[in-house]
Design an enzyme around this catalytic site. Structure first.
Site, PDB file in Angstrom:
ATOM      1  N   SER A 201      68.208  -2.363  32.186  1.00  0.00           N
ATOM      2  CA  SER A 201      67.761  -3.722  31.905  1.00  0.00           C
ATOM      3  C   SER A 201      68.202  -4.119  30.497  1.00  0.00           C
ATOM      4  O   SER A 201      69.392  -4.120  30.195  1.00  0.00           O
ATOM      5  CB  SER A 201      66.244  -3.829  32.101  1.00  0.00           C
ATOM      6  N   ASP A 435      67.575  -7.009  43.014  1.00  0.00           N
ATOM      7  CA  ASP A 435      67.035  -7.183  41.666  1.00  0.00           C
ATOM      8  C   ASP A 435      66.839  -8.672  41.396  1.00  0.00           C
ATOM      9  O   ASP A 435      67.796  -9.448  41.442  1.00  0.00           O
ATOM     10  CB  ASP A 435      68.028  -6.592  40.656  1.00  0.00           C
ATOM     11  N   HIS A 473      64.673  -4.095  40.603  1.00  0.00           N
ATOM     12  CA  HIS A 473      65.047  -3.867  39.210  1.00  0.00           C
ATOM     13  C   HIS A 473      64.741  -2.435  38.760  1.00  0.00           C
ATOM     14  O   HIS A 473      65.505  -1.847  37.990  1.00  0.00           O
ATOM     15  CB  HIS A 473      64.300  -4.868  38.332  1.00  0.00           C
TER      16      HIS A 473
END
Length: 545
Positions: A201, A435, A473
């Site tokens: 991320s 995601d 994610h």
């Protein structure tokens, strides 16, 4: 802006004779160099592997649920002083194992950072049945990126200070990397042979940023679900939030409706109806949300016009009227599949990331989506630099200069990785196709830009892009665990270039048996079902459209 680069000469002064005893060797690191405060240097005894009984959200990925076994190591916690006295310090933790393998691994952060990354856990996408980096002998380390979160203070408030913003953008990771190298020289008498960076991320953005800005500093980088096109992502998240004020909010029943329609249109395109949209790009072409439009009253089992516009804010690319850094003009659409993935915390499709469990508010409430929380705050503190600014009236055309300024700091979209490749660096990017924190197509577009800039043959020598359909994610929703420490070190140190891989889902209790496995395909291939046991990787092939 200048930033402090620690001097190896200062760190090594008076340390020519390194103590052999690990207790004395660790204690000797308490003497700080100029500009650095060492808060503690403590020899820590080994600890066993533990499955955490309570985690902050469910279902958890292995790196959250499992505390790996740790060897004896020297834990150094310290801070690097700012140049601007109004800026916060950069805090760091460096873990130096008594039995060193000669290499190091830096951990990236997440969100807007503001919390010290300890470097003690598993890496992103790790297999829980394999040792963590510290237990393998790596020096591990991390940072808070140069600011510290505080109760009642917005996550983005630090960005009002120029130095804190530059540290968050890139400088803190470089400064801490240099501090860690100097500590290794003091502890072991030599610099690390190979340096790795692992991040997911925001940490994935940090990793790619290191390859672009500091190409001589890392030998191998793993970047999972990176927020590459950072500025446009915040604008896109704000756009999706604004579209859900009033009658546009997508309540859980609306999200379920979209999810089921996507599954009906796309789930079986990969040969298996299992809740995973394997043919992710094919689904982008065939699914039409307009078919869910309400045509009669009462409006049940369908989407109203404002709700359709909210979905289109996710399904339509964001287009700006000007370019950001490296010629980028917008942000890609999000994908299809996994919209109704349920969970708590930062797990789950639209309810967690894009729609929330209640309509958006100003300021964002605890039930607001994370896209609105992150995007609206970024607009206020990074772009407008006004905590009272109403993000609902944000117009990118009114902030061209500032958008470009922040983009030049934050966006890791530079396709020229020639310096990183020339010194032998290897970069692996992994995208999860369900995601909704960031669009996986941003990473795909970046990969394509590198290939276009450097050529396919050159990119093949140092770059890989892998895709995981069905994973969110955090890697929940599909098999996503793979020993990327081994994959990347094999490539960097032994010249073993990775092809298609296998990733797994493990039961999160000892001995962590594998309950499902699938191919981890190199883009643009995707796992296509051939027949047989759907829990086994050999029942699939990496297919091209």
């Amino acid at each position: 802006m200048r930033f402090l680069v620690l001097s190896a000469a200062l760190l090594l002064a008076g340390c020519a004779s390194k103590p052999v005893d690990p207790v004395a060797a660790c204690a000797a690191l308490n003497e700080p160099p100029r500009g650095v405060t060492i808060e503690s240097a403590t020899l820590v005894a080994p600890t066993p592997l533990m499955v955490r009984p309570k985690v902050p959200f469910s279902p958890p990925p292995p790196e959250i649920a499992v505390a790996p076994a740790l060897p004896e190591y020297c834990q150094v916690i310290g801070a690097i002083a700012p140049i601007d006295p109004k800026a916060p310090p950069i805090r760091f933790q460096v873990n130096l194992p008594t039995q060193w393998n000669g290499n190091s691994l830096q951990y990236g952060g997440g969100g807007f950072n503001g919390m010290l990354i300890t470097g003690l856990g598993l890496t992103p996408s790790a297999r829980p049945d394999r040792p963590g980096p510290l237990a393998r002998g790596y020096v591990t380390y991390g940072t808070d990126s140069g600011h510290q979160n505080a109760p009642g203070v917005p996550l983005q408030a630090f960005a009002l200070n120029d130095e804190a913003l530059v540290n968050f953008a890139h400088a803190s990771y470089k400064k801490v990397r240099d501090a860690a190298v100097d500590l290794m020289k003091r502890r072991y008498g030599e610099a690390p042979k190979k340096l790795y960076f692992f991040g997911s991320s925001e940490g994935g953005r940090e990793g790619i940023t290191m390859a672009q800005r500091y190409p001589a500093d890392f030998d191998g980088i793993f970047s999972r679900v990176p927020v590459i096109n950072w500025v446009a992502l915040q604008v896109a998240g704000t756009r999706a939030g604004v579209a859900q004020f009033g009658d546009g909010w997508l309540a859980p029943d609306n999200v379920k409706l979209v999810h089921e329609a996507v599954a009906a249109a796309c789930d079986a395109r990969d040969g298996l109806a299992d809740g995973i949209v394997g043919d992710y790009e094919g689904c982008m072409r065939v699914f039409d949300v307009d078919k869910l439009r309400c045509t009669a009253a009462p409006a049940t089992g369908c989407l109203t016009e404002p709700q359709l516009k909210a979905v289109q804010a996710l399904h339509t690319p964001l287009q700006l009227n000007y370019t950001l850094a490296n010629g980028v003009r917008g942000y890609p659409a999000w994908g299809r599949g996994g919209e109704n993935m349920l969970g708590s915390g930062p797990v789950g499709g639209w309810p967690s990331w894009q729609t929330g469990t209640a309509p958006p508010t100003i300021p964002p409430g605890p039930a607001s989506s994370r896209a609105w929380l992150y995007g609206s705050g970024a607009i206020q503190y990074f772009i407008a630099r006004d905590p009272t600014y109403d993000p609902r009236r944000f117009n990118p055309d009114e902030f061209v200069g500032r958008m470009r300024e922040v983009s030049a700091l934050m966006d890791s979209t530079n396709p020229d990785l020639s310096a990183f490749a020339a010194r032998g660096g290897k970069l692996i990017i992994s995208e999860h196709m369900a995601d909704y924190a960031q669009s996986p197509y941003a990473g795909i577009e970046y990969y394509k830009s590198v290939v276009e800039r450097m050529g396919q043959a050159a990119a093949e020598g140092f770059l890989r892009l892998y895709v995981t359909p069905g994973a969110d994610h955090m890697g929940i929703g599909a098999p996503s665990a793979v020993d990327m420490v081994e994959v990347l070190s094999d490539w960097v140190e032994r010249g073993k270039a990775p092809g298609d891989l296998v990733q797994a889902t493990h039961e999160l209790k000892l001995p962590f048996p594998i309950v499902a496995a699938r191919p981890m395909c190199r883009y643009p291939a995707f796992p296509r079902y051939l027949g047989g046991d759907a829990a086994k990787a050999e029942s699939f092939e990496c297919a091209r459209r």
